[in-house]
Design an enzyme around this catalytic site. Structure first.
Site, PDB file in Angstrom:
ATOM      1  N   GLY A 303      -0.917  -5.395  -1.515  1.00  0.00           N
ATOM      2  CA  GLY A 303      -2.228  -4.768  -1.351  1.00  0.00           C
ATOM      3  C   GLY A 303      -2.847  -5.197  -0.039  1.00  0.00           C
ATOM      4  O   GLY A 303      -2.147  -5.473   0.932  1.00  0.00           O
ATOM      5  N   GLU A 304      -4.182  -5.221  -0.009  1.00  0.00           N
ATOM      6  CA  GLU A 304      -4.946  -5.631   1.180  1.00  0.00           C
ATOM      7  C   GLU A 304      -4.829  -4.651   2.339  1.00  0.00           C
ATOM      8  O   GLU A 304      -5.397  -4.878   3.397  1.00  0.00           O
ATOM      9  CB  GLU A 304      -4.496  -7.008   1.700  1.00  0.00           C
ATOM     10  CG  GLU A 304      -4.589  -8.141   0.726  1.00  0.00           C
ATOM     11  CD  GLU A 304      -4.112  -9.462   1.319  1.00  0.00           C
ATOM     12  OE1 GLU A 304      -3.801  -9.503   2.537  1.00  0.00           O
ATOM     13  OE2 GLU A 304      -4.056 -10.454   0.579  1.00  0.00           O
ATOM     14  N   GLY A 305      -4.056  -3.577   2.190  1.00  0.00           N
ATOM     15  CA  GLY A 305      -3.771  -2.716   3.332  1.00  0.00           C
ATOM     16  C   GLY A 305      -2.561  -3.184   4.110  1.00  0.00           C
ATOM     17  O   GLY A 305      -2.271  -2.656   5.196  1.00  0.00           O
TER      18      GLY A 305
END
Length: 337
Positions: A303-305
């Site tokens: 996640g987190e980009g």
């Protein structure tokens, strides 16, 4: 921006700008003159044409790229659907601010400005197995936060998130939007064991049953089984479309944020690229439903980009070759036998 009324949100979703066909034609004509066999750069050529269409120019660029990382907390976490406690959301936001997370390193490498937008971390959404996750006003506020983070002049945005419990919300959004067996959409998230995945599957099934008789409009689905950071990503995608800014989606959660919109209006993802296909089992299925082919398949699931940031390097390669290669005439190379 996203209006403060749901009717205007729905109206914006039904009036989506299209890419510039003339710019695509000009970019394609340039591709035909570059010193390479036609089509030999394959997906890189497609990416260049994609950006040309949305930026409205023959030679698109990525000088102003922004990584938007939205964070929110989920009431459904009370059911033990994550391997980590809800406190980790705020702790990771602090880590983002200190520059110590994977997305910080990757955004720096990809030359992306990073903005982290925590949304009411001290007030989790409601447990959506018993009530809508957010009220209409809360959902609209989150949509607006996402929209306001996207401004004219950006060349691309990437979307990321942080929120303990949000892969459960993502599974519920995908299942409510596209149907199918709940088990097809539920995965280990942050690292649940088999018993944890089974518990999470039951939680999603309970949520879908609780909301079964409620309207299935994009807005209602976001309200009922979404989350603040998820609605914010949906708002950012819609605002980016209004401004003609390409979006690079990250993993399962960011794609699930657009699932309710895409189920009603498939064209909403026309300005989006799928940065990667994550290891979360439902992500590949969701990409199929969205009609998006990922740029990368690295088995990531952070996640987190993070996956979208890595994919940005591929985009930069596509735009560099398109803009910087010489034409046959410029290089004095014979173009055809």
């Amino acid at each position: 921006m996203i209006s403060s009324t749901r009717s205007r949100f729905e109206a914006a979703l039904s009036a989506l700008p299209s890419p510039d066909a003339c710019a695509i034609a000009a970019a394609r004509a340039r591709q035909a003159q570059l010193t390479k066999p036609p089509g030999s750069l394959a997906r890189l050529e497609e990416i260049a044409l994609f950006f040309a269409g949305w930026q409205g120019v023959e030679r698109p660029m990525l000088e102003r790229g922004r990584a938007l990382i939205f964070a929110g907390n989920h009431g459904v976490a009370v059911h033990g659907v994550s391997a980590f406690p809800p406190e980790v959301t705020a702790q990771m936001v602090a880590n983002f601010a200190a520059g110590g997370a994977a997305i910080n390193a990757l955004a720096t490498l990809a030359d992306l400005e990073i903005r982290v937008l925590p949304i009411e971390l001290d007030r989790p959404t409601a447990d959506f197995t018993r009530a809508p996750a957010t009220t209409e006003a809360e959902c609209l506020a989150a949509l607006s936060i996402g929209a306001e983070a996207v401004e004219p002049g950006l060349h691309a945005i990437i979307l990321g998130e942080m929120g303990i419990g949000n892969s459960t919300a993502a599974a519920a959004l995908a299942a409510r939007s596209f149907g199918g067996a709940v088990s097809d959409w539920v995965g280990p998230g942050t690292g649940l064991d088999r018993d944890g995945v089974e518990r999470k599957t039951q939680v999603v099934a309970d949520a879908l049953a609780f909301h079964a008789d409620a309207p299935h409009s994009p807005f209602d689905t976001l309200c009922r089984v979404g989350g603040r950071e998820i609605a914010a990503m949906a708002g950012a995608v819609l605002r980016a479309r209004q401004l003609g800014i390409p979006v690079i989606l990250d993993g399962f959660i960011s794609c699930a944020a657009v699932a309710p919109l895409a189920a009603a209006t498939p064209a909403i993802v026309d300005h989006c690229l799928a940065g990667h296909c994550s290891a979360e089992p439902g992500h590949g299925l969701l990409l199929e439903k969205l009609g998006l082919e990922p740029l990368l398949r690295l088995g990531m699931r952070l996640g987190e980009g993070s996956g979208a940031a890595v994919a940005t390097l591929i985009v930069r390669a596509a735009l560099a070759t398109h803009a910087q290669m010489a034409t046959f005439a410029e290089a004095g190379v014979s173009s055809r036998a």
